[in-house]
Enzyme design. Structure first.
Site: not given
Length: 102
Positions: A48, A66, A68, A77, A81
């Protein structure tokens, strides 16, 4: 009313109609394409991709942003993800802002 921002080719859209619970003039950004990797080439050997930046002037000791584009609390976030990475084989993770220790 929010201004529409066209990000053609990137799979993102901004809503121009009013949304309940969102303050006037705010822009909502969301990922359009499901099942499409966001990180096609960067550091693919890592499980990741998470980057940390140390900042002197932060109110919280740690804030995750975030990357994604699927977070329900964007730009923060919310862990979306994880589901995205499982569905696409991607390895995108958050950007962590850490408060510098005094």
């Amino acid at each position: 009313m929010a201004t529409v921002v066209n990000m053609a080719g990137f799979g993102f859209s901004c809503l121009s109609q009013p949304v309940r619970g969102v303050r006037r003039g705010a822009v909502i950004v969301r990922a359009e394409a499901e099942g499409v990797a966001i990180n096609p080439a960067i550091r693919k050997s890592e499980e990741k991709v998470v980057d940390s930046v140390v900042v002197a002037e932060l109110s919280k000791p740690l804030t995750a942003y975030c990357r994604c584009w699927r977070s329900g609390t964007f730009p923060l976030c919310d862990g979306s993800h994880v589901k995205h990475n499982k569905a696409t084989g991607d390895n995108v993770g958050p950007l962590l802002l850490k408060k510098q220790k005094e």
